[in-house]
Design an enzyme around this catalytic site. Structure first.
Site, PDB file in Angstrom:
ATOM      1  CG  ASP A  13     -51.193  57.926 -33.306  1.00  0.00           C
ATOM      2  OD1 ASP A  13     -50.124  57.256 -33.350  1.00  0.00           O
ATOM      3  OD2 ASP A  13     -51.297  58.999 -32.670  1.00  0.00           O
ATOM      4  CG  ASP A  18     -52.807  60.429 -30.214  1.00  0.00           C
ATOM      5  OD1 ASP A  18     -52.005  59.662 -29.660  1.00  0.00           O
ATOM      6  OD2 ASP A  18     -52.597  60.965 -31.308  1.00  0.00           O
ATOM      7  CG  ASN A  42     -49.753  55.958 -30.380  1.00  0.00           C
ATOM      8  OD1 ASN A  42     -48.522  55.913 -30.287  1.00  0.00           O
ATOM      9  ND2 ASN A  42     -50.441  57.053 -30.157  1.00  0.00           N
ATOM     10  CB  THR A 127     -51.501  64.285 -32.373  1.00  0.00           C
ATOM     11  OG1 THR A 127     -52.720  63.516 -32.444  1.00  0.00           O
ATOM     12  CG2 THR A 127     -51.810  65.756 -32.163  1.00  0.00           C
ATOM     13  CG  PHE A 168     -43.915  56.304 -32.888  1.00  0.00           C
ATOM     14  CD1 PHE A 168     -45.251  56.614 -33.102  1.00  0.00           C
ATOM     15  CD2 PHE A 168     -43.489  54.994 -33.077  1.00  0.00           C
ATOM     16  CE1 PHE A 168     -46.159  55.622 -33.480  1.00  0.00           C
ATOM     17  CE2 PHE A 168     -44.388  53.997 -33.456  1.00  0.00           C
ATOM     18  CZ  PHE A 168     -45.718  54.318 -33.668  1.00  0.00           C
ATOM     19  CG  ASN A 169     -46.365  60.945 -34.186  1.00  0.00           C
ATOM     20  OD1 ASN A 169     -46.789  59.806 -33.928  1.00  0.00           O
ATOM     21  ND2 ASN A 169     -46.722  62.006 -33.501  1.00  0.00           N
ATOM     22  CG  HIS A 244     -45.280  63.013 -26.656  1.00  0.00           C
ATOM     23  ND1 HIS A 244     -43.940  63.351 -26.625  1.00  0.00           N
ATOM     24  CD2 HIS A 244     -45.378  61.783 -26.083  1.00  0.00           C
ATOM     25  CE1 HIS A 244     -43.256  62.361 -26.065  1.00  0.00           C
ATOM     26  NE2 HIS A 244     -44.093  61.407 -25.727  1.00  0.00           N
ATOM     27  CG  ASP A 245     -50.205  63.300 -29.452  1.00  0.00           C
ATOM     28  OD1 ASP A 245     -50.684  62.154 -29.402  1.00  0.00           O
ATOM     29  OD2 ASP A 245     -49.138  63.563 -30.034  1.00  0.00           O
TER      30      ASP A 245
END
Ligand code: RIB
Ligand code: CA
Length: 315
Positions: A13, A18, A42, A127, A168-169, A244-245
Protein backbone atom coordinates in the site's frame (compact mmCIF):
# COMPACT_ATOMS: atom_id res chain seq x y z
CA UNK A 1 24.93 -18.16 -0.54
CA UNK A 2 22.43 -19.13 -3.19
CA UNK A 3 21.93 -16.68 -6.06
CA UNK A 4 18.69 -18.38 -7.14
CA UNK A 5 15.88 -15.82 -7.31
CA UNK A 6 12.98 -16.23 -4.91
CA UNK A 7 9.60 -16.14 -6.76
CA UNK A 8 7.40 -13.57 -4.99
CA UNK A 9 4.15 -11.64 -5.20
CA UNK A 10 4.40 -8.23 -3.48
CA UNK A 11 1.14 -6.95 -1.96
CA UNK A 12 1.61 -3.36 -0.80
CA UNK A 13 0.00 0.00 0.00
CA UNK A 14 2.61 2.58 -1.10
CA UNK A 15 3.29 4.38 1.26
CA UNK A 16 6.85 5.56 1.74
CA UNK A 17 8.25 2.38 3.25
CA UNK A 18 6.36 0.19 0.76
CA UNK A 19 8.05 2.19 -2.01
CA UNK A 20 11.48 1.40 -0.54
CA UNK A 21 10.47 -2.27 -0.24
CA UNK A 22 9.68 -2.26 -4.00
CA UNK A 23 13.09 -0.71 -4.72
CA UNK A 24 14.78 -3.39 -2.60
CA UNK A 25 12.84 -6.12 -4.41
CA UNK A 26 14.10 -5.04 -7.83
CA UNK A 27 17.46 -3.59 -6.86
CA UNK A 28 18.68 -6.59 -4.86
CA UNK A 29 18.44 -8.89 -7.88
CA UNK A 30 17.36 -11.69 -5.53
CA UNK A 31 13.67 -11.85 -6.37
CA UNK A 32 11.64 -13.05 -9.35
CA UNK A 33 8.71 -10.67 -8.89
CA UNK A 34 5.70 -12.32 -10.52
CA UNK A 35 3.34 -9.42 -9.75
CA UNK A 36 2.71 -6.40 -7.57
CA UNK A 37 -0.77 -6.14 -6.06
CA UNK A 38 -1.99 -3.03 -4.25
CA UNK A 39 -3.97 -2.80 -1.02
CA UNK A 40 -5.93 0.07 0.48
CA UNK A 41 -4.31 1.24 3.70
CA UNK A 42 -1.83 4.09 3.78
CA UNK A 43 -4.09 5.73 1.25
CA UNK A 44 -7.11 4.77 -0.85
CA UNK A 45 -6.73 2.02 -3.42
CA UNK A 46 -6.77 4.60 -6.24
CA UNK A 47 -3.76 6.37 -4.70
CA UNK A 48 -1.75 3.32 -3.62
CA UNK A 49 -2.16 1.88 -7.13
CA UNK A 50 -0.98 5.14 -8.70
CA UNK A 51 1.94 5.29 -6.27
CA UNK A 52 3.00 1.72 -7.05
CA UNK A 53 2.92 2.47 -10.79
CA UNK A 54 4.98 5.64 -10.29
CA UNK A 55 7.65 3.94 -8.19
CA UNK A 56 7.95 0.98 -10.58
CA UNK A 57 8.16 3.37 -13.51
CA UNK A 58 10.90 5.34 -11.72
CA UNK A 59 13.05 2.25 -11.20
CA UNK A 60 12.32 0.81 -14.63
CA UNK A 61 10.64 -2.33 -13.30
CA UNK A 62 8.62 -4.23 -15.87
CA UNK A 63 6.07 -6.18 -13.80
CA UNK A 64 2.29 -6.58 -13.85
CA UNK A 65 0.53 -4.36 -11.29
CA UNK A 66 -2.94 -5.47 -10.21
CA UNK A 67 -5.51 -3.35 -8.38
CA UNK A 68 -6.66 -4.90 -5.10
CA UNK A 69 -9.68 -4.51 -2.84
CA UNK A 70 -10.96 -0.99 -2.17
CA UNK A 71 -11.77 -1.59 1.50
CA UNK A 72 -11.44 -4.08 4.37
CA UNK A 73 -13.70 -7.15 4.32
CA UNK A 74 -16.20 -5.94 6.95
CA UNK A 75 -15.05 -2.52 8.08
CA UNK A 76 -14.74 1.00 6.72
CA UNK A 77 -11.30 1.87 5.40
CA UNK A 78 -9.04 3.99 7.57
CA UNK A 79 -5.98 5.55 5.97
CA UNK A 80 -2.65 6.86 7.28
CA UNK A 81 -2.52 10.24 5.58
CA UNK A 82 -1.18 11.64 8.86
CA UNK A 83 2.01 9.71 8.09
CA UNK A 84 2.16 9.44 4.29
CA UNK A 85 0.35 12.65 3.24
CA UNK A 86 -2.51 13.41 0.88
CA UNK A 87 -0.99 11.48 -2.03
CA UNK A 88 0.26 8.61 0.12
CA UNK A 89 3.75 9.32 -1.22
CA UNK A 90 4.26 12.99 -0.29
CA UNK A 91 7.73 14.47 -0.59
CA UNK A 92 9.12 13.83 -4.09
CA UNK A 93 7.27 15.03 -7.19
CA UNK A 94 5.69 12.29 -9.32
CA UNK A 95 3.84 12.70 -12.64
CA UNK A 96 0.05 13.03 -12.16
CA UNK A 97 -0.45 10.12 -14.54
CA UNK A 98 2.03 7.22 -14.21
CA UNK A 99 3.83 6.01 -17.34
CA UNK A 100 2.80 2.43 -16.49
CA UNK A 101 -0.79 1.15 -16.60
CA UNK A 102 -2.32 -1.38 -14.24
CA UNK A 103 -2.98 -4.88 -15.54
CA UNK A 104 -6.73 -5.36 -16.21
CA UNK A 105 -6.99 -8.52 -14.07
CA UNK A 106 -7.87 -7.70 -10.42
CA UNK A 107 -5.40 -8.65 -7.68
CA UNK A 108 -7.21 -11.65 -6.17
CA UNK A 109 -7.72 -13.27 -9.57
CA UNK A 110 -4.12 -12.50 -10.55
CA UNK A 111 -2.77 -14.21 -7.42
CA UNK A 112 -4.89 -17.27 -8.26
CA UNK A 113 -3.72 -17.32 -11.88
CA UNK A 114 -0.04 -17.00 -10.94
CA UNK A 115 -0.20 -19.76 -8.32
CA UNK A 116 -2.23 -22.04 -10.61
CA UNK A 117 0.25 -21.71 -13.47
CA UNK A 118 3.46 -21.70 -11.42
CA UNK A 119 5.49 -24.94 -11.42
CA UNK A 120 7.02 -23.81 -8.08
CA UNK A 121 5.67 -22.48 -4.82
CA UNK A 122 5.46 -18.69 -4.50
CA UNK A 123 6.29 -16.51 -1.47
CA UNK A 124 3.78 -13.74 -0.78
CA UNK A 125 5.04 -10.51 0.83
CA UNK A 126 2.19 -8.34 2.15
CA UNK A 127 3.26 -4.95 3.55
CA UNK A 128 -0.17 -3.38 3.98
CA UNK A 129 -3.53 -4.53 5.33
CA UNK A 130 -4.16 -8.21 4.53
CA UNK A 131 -7.49 -7.85 2.73
CA UNK A 132 -6.29 -9.08 -0.70
CA UNK A 133 -4.57 -12.11 0.79
CA UNK A 134 -7.52 -13.09 2.99
CA UNK A 135 -10.03 -12.73 0.14
CA UNK A 136 -7.74 -14.85 -2.03
CA UNK A 137 -7.45 -17.57 0.65
CA UNK A 138 -11.23 -17.64 1.16
CA UNK A 139 -11.93 -17.77 -2.58
CA UNK A 140 -9.17 -20.25 -3.55
CA UNK A 141 -8.42 -22.48 -0.52
CA UNK A 142 -7.12 -25.25 -2.79
CA UNK A 143 -4.23 -22.97 -3.86
CA UNK A 144 -2.83 -22.64 -0.31
CA UNK A 145 -0.44 -25.48 -1.10
CA UNK A 146 1.19 -23.33 -3.82
CA UNK A 147 2.29 -20.72 -1.25
CA UNK A 148 5.81 -21.23 0.13
CA UNK A 149 5.50 -18.63 2.88
CA UNK A 150 3.79 -15.36 3.76
CA UNK A 151 6.41 -12.85 4.96
CA UNK A 152 4.46 -9.86 6.22
CA UNK A 153 4.96 -6.53 7.89
CA UNK A 154 2.38 -6.21 10.61
CA UNK A 155 1.52 -6.54 14.27
CA UNK A 156 3.80 -6.49 17.26
CA UNK A 157 4.58 -8.37 20.44
CA UNK A 158 4.23 -5.54 22.85
CA UNK A 159 2.67 -2.40 21.44
CA UNK A 160 0.70 -0.70 18.70
CA UNK A 161 1.11 2.43 16.62
CA UNK A 162 -2.46 3.23 15.61
CA UNK A 163 -3.91 2.24 19.01
CA UNK A 164 -1.98 1.33 22.16
CA UNK A 165 -2.46 -2.36 21.26
CA UNK A 166 -2.70 -2.52 17.47
CA UNK A 167 -0.32 -1.96 14.57
CA UNK A 168 -1.85 -0.20 11.53
CA UNK A 169 -1.82 -3.00 8.92
CA UNK A 170 -3.57 -5.44 11.24
CA UNK A 171 -5.90 -2.80 12.69
CA UNK A 172 -7.26 -1.78 9.25
CA UNK A 173 -8.54 -5.30 8.58
CA UNK A 174 -8.32 -7.55 11.67
CA UNK A 175 -10.64 -10.19 10.19
CA UNK A 176 -8.36 -10.49 7.17
CA UNK A 177 -5.35 -10.89 9.46
CA UNK A 178 -7.18 -13.63 11.37
CA UNK A 179 -7.81 -15.53 8.10
CA UNK A 180 -4.10 -15.32 7.26
CA UNK A 181 -2.79 -16.32 10.70
CA UNK A 182 -5.28 -19.22 10.90
CA UNK A 183 -4.47 -20.44 7.37
CA UNK A 184 -1.74 -22.90 8.33
CA UNK A 185 0.60 -21.33 5.75
CA UNK A 186 4.15 -20.69 7.09
CA UNK A 187 4.27 -17.06 8.23
CA UNK A 188 7.11 -14.69 9.02
CA UNK A 189 5.83 -11.71 11.01
CA UNK A 190 7.93 -8.53 10.97
CA UNK A 191 6.16 -6.46 13.58
CA UNK A 192 6.91 -3.16 15.26
CA UNK A 193 9.41 -4.79 17.63
CA UNK A 194 11.86 -5.21 14.76
CA UNK A 195 10.73 -2.41 12.47
CA UNK A 196 11.17 0.24 15.15
CA UNK A 197 14.83 -0.80 15.15
CA UNK A 198 15.09 -0.57 11.33
CA UNK A 199 15.71 3.16 11.64
CA UNK A 200 17.16 5.73 9.25
CA UNK A 201 18.68 8.89 10.69
CA UNK A 202 19.67 12.14 8.97
CA UNK A 203 23.20 10.93 8.25
CA UNK A 204 21.82 7.75 6.63
CA UNK A 205 19.46 9.78 4.46
CA UNK A 206 22.34 11.95 3.26
CA UNK A 207 24.13 8.82 2.01
CA UNK A 208 21.07 7.88 -0.04
CA UNK A 209 20.80 11.45 -1.32
CA UNK A 210 24.40 11.35 -2.50
CA UNK A 211 24.09 7.91 -4.07
CA UNK A 212 24.48 9.35 -7.57
CA UNK A 213 21.26 8.09 -9.16
CA UNK A 214 17.65 9.26 -9.43
CA UNK A 215 16.52 6.43 -7.14
CA UNK A 216 18.78 7.75 -4.39
CA UNK A 217 17.43 11.27 -4.73
CA UNK A 218 13.80 10.11 -4.64
CA UNK A 219 14.49 7.75 -1.73
CA UNK A 220 16.06 10.57 0.27
CA UNK A 221 13.06 12.80 -0.46
CA UNK A 222 10.73 9.99 0.65
CA UNK A 223 12.75 9.50 3.84
CA UNK A 224 12.80 13.26 4.50
CA UNK A 225 9.01 13.41 4.41
CA UNK A 226 8.54 10.12 6.29
CA UNK A 227 10.86 11.42 9.03
CA UNK A 228 8.62 14.42 9.77
CA UNK A 229 6.02 12.22 11.43
CA UNK A 230 8.58 10.17 13.36
CA UNK A 231 10.47 13.21 14.67
CA UNK A 232 7.20 14.76 15.84
CA UNK A 233 5.41 11.69 17.19
CA UNK A 234 8.11 9.17 18.09
CA UNK A 235 10.71 11.02 20.19
CA UNK A 236 11.61 7.62 21.67
CA UNK A 237 13.21 6.79 18.30
CA UNK A 238 15.65 9.70 18.72
CA UNK A 239 15.02 11.22 15.30
CA UNK A 240 15.01 7.94 13.40
CA UNK A 241 12.28 6.91 10.95
CA UNK A 242 11.19 3.25 10.93
CA UNK A 243 11.60 1.48 7.60
CA UNK A 244 8.90 -1.10 8.35
CA UNK A 245 8.15 -2.76 5.02
CA UNK A 246 11.62 -3.55 3.62
CA UNK A 247 12.12 -5.80 6.69
CA UNK A 248 9.49 -8.27 5.39
CA UNK A 249 11.53 -8.71 2.22
CA UNK A 250 15.09 -8.42 3.59
CA UNK A 251 14.53 -11.26 6.07
CA UNK A 252 13.95 -13.61 3.12
CA UNK A 253 17.41 -13.03 1.63
CA UNK A 254 19.43 -12.16 4.75
CA UNK A 255 17.89 -14.03 7.70
CA UNK A 256 21.25 -13.75 9.45
CA UNK A 257 20.73 -10.02 10.14
CA UNK A 258 17.43 -10.69 11.91
CA UNK A 259 16.47 -12.52 15.09
CA UNK A 260 13.12 -14.07 15.90
CA UNK A 261 11.23 -16.86 17.59
CA UNK A 262 8.51 -19.33 16.51
CA UNK A 263 5.35 -18.36 18.38
CA UNK A 264 1.62 -18.97 18.40
CA UNK A 265 -0.08 -15.76 17.28
CA UNK A 266 -3.80 -15.00 17.28
CA UNK A 267 -5.61 -11.84 16.16
CA UNK A 268 -8.01 -9.93 18.38
CA UNK A 269 -11.07 -8.97 16.32
CA UNK A 270 -13.54 -8.12 19.11
CA UNK A 271 -11.57 -6.41 21.85
CA UNK A 272 -13.06 -3.39 23.55
CA UNK A 273 -9.65 -1.64 23.44
CA UNK A 274 -7.48 -4.25 21.73
CA UNK A 275 -9.11 -4.96 18.37
CA UNK A 276 -6.42 -5.39 15.71
CA UNK A 277 -3.75 -6.55 18.13
CA UNK A 278 -1.54 -9.57 17.45
CA UNK A 279 -1.69 -11.67 20.59
CA UNK A 280 1.82 -13.19 20.48
CA UNK A 281 2.27 -16.10 22.89
CA UNK A 282 5.98 -15.34 23.33
CA UNK A 283 6.43 -17.61 26.38
CA UNK A 284 4.19 -20.41 25.02
CA UNK A 285 1.65 -20.07 27.82
CA UNK A 286 -1.10 -21.66 25.71
CA UNK A 287 1.04 -24.62 24.59
CA UNK A 288 -0.31 -24.17 21.06
CA UNK A 289 1.84 -25.10 18.03
CA UNK A 290 3.57 -22.00 16.63
CA UNK A 291 1.97 -20.51 13.50
CA UNK A 292 4.47 -17.70 12.87
CA UNK A 293 8.15 -16.88 13.05
CA UNK A 294 8.03 -13.58 14.93
CA UNK A 295 11.04 -11.36 14.23
CA UNK A 296 12.02 -8.87 16.92
CA UNK A 297 15.64 -7.84 16.33
CA UNK A 298 17.81 -6.60 13.45
CA UNK A 299 21.40 -5.64 12.64
CA UNK A 300 20.54 -2.08 11.56
CA UNK A 301 23.85 -1.33 9.92
CA UNK A 302 23.74 -4.51 7.84
CA UNK A 303 20.13 -3.75 6.88
CA UNK A 304 21.00 -0.24 5.67
CA UNK A 305 24.02 -1.57 3.79
CA UNK A 306 21.75 -4.07 1.98
CA UNK A 307 19.29 -1.29 1.14
CA UNK A 308 22.03 1.06 -0.08
CA UNK A 309 23.77 -1.56 -2.23
CA UNK A 310 20.43 -2.67 -3.73
CA UNK A 311 19.15 0.82 -4.54
CA UNK A 312 22.51 1.82 -6.02
CA UNK A 313 21.91 -0.66 -8.86
CA UNK A 314 18.75 1.17 -9.94
CA UNK A 315 18.43 4.08 -12.41
O1 RIB B 1 2.48 0.15 10.84
C1 RIB B 1 3.37 0.29 9.76
C2 RIB B 1 2.75 -0.21 8.50
O2 RIB B 1 1.61 0.58 8.19
C3 RIB B 1 3.67 -0.08 7.27
O3 RIB B 1 3.39 -1.10 6.37
C4 RIB B 1 3.30 1.24 6.69
O4 RIB B 1 3.54 1.31 5.27
C5 RIB B 1 1.82 1.24 6.94
O5 RIB B 1 1.20 0.47 5.92
CA1 CA C 1 2.78 -0.56 4.07
Amino acid sequence: MTTEKIPVILDCDPGHDDAIMLMLAFGSGRFDVKAVTTSAGNQTQEKTLRNALNILSLIGANVPVHRGCDKPMFRDLIIADHVHGATGLDGPEFPPEPALNPHPVPAVQAIADILTNSPEKITIVPTGPLTNIAVFLLAYPHLKSKIERISLMGGGISRGNITPAAEFNIFVDPEAAAVVFESGIPITMCGLDVTHKALVFEEDIQRFRNMGNQTGKVTAALMDFFSIYYRQERPELNGGAALHDPCALACLIHPEIFHGKNCFVRIETQGRYTTGSTDVDFFNALKQPPNAHVIYDIDREAFLKLLYNSLKTLP
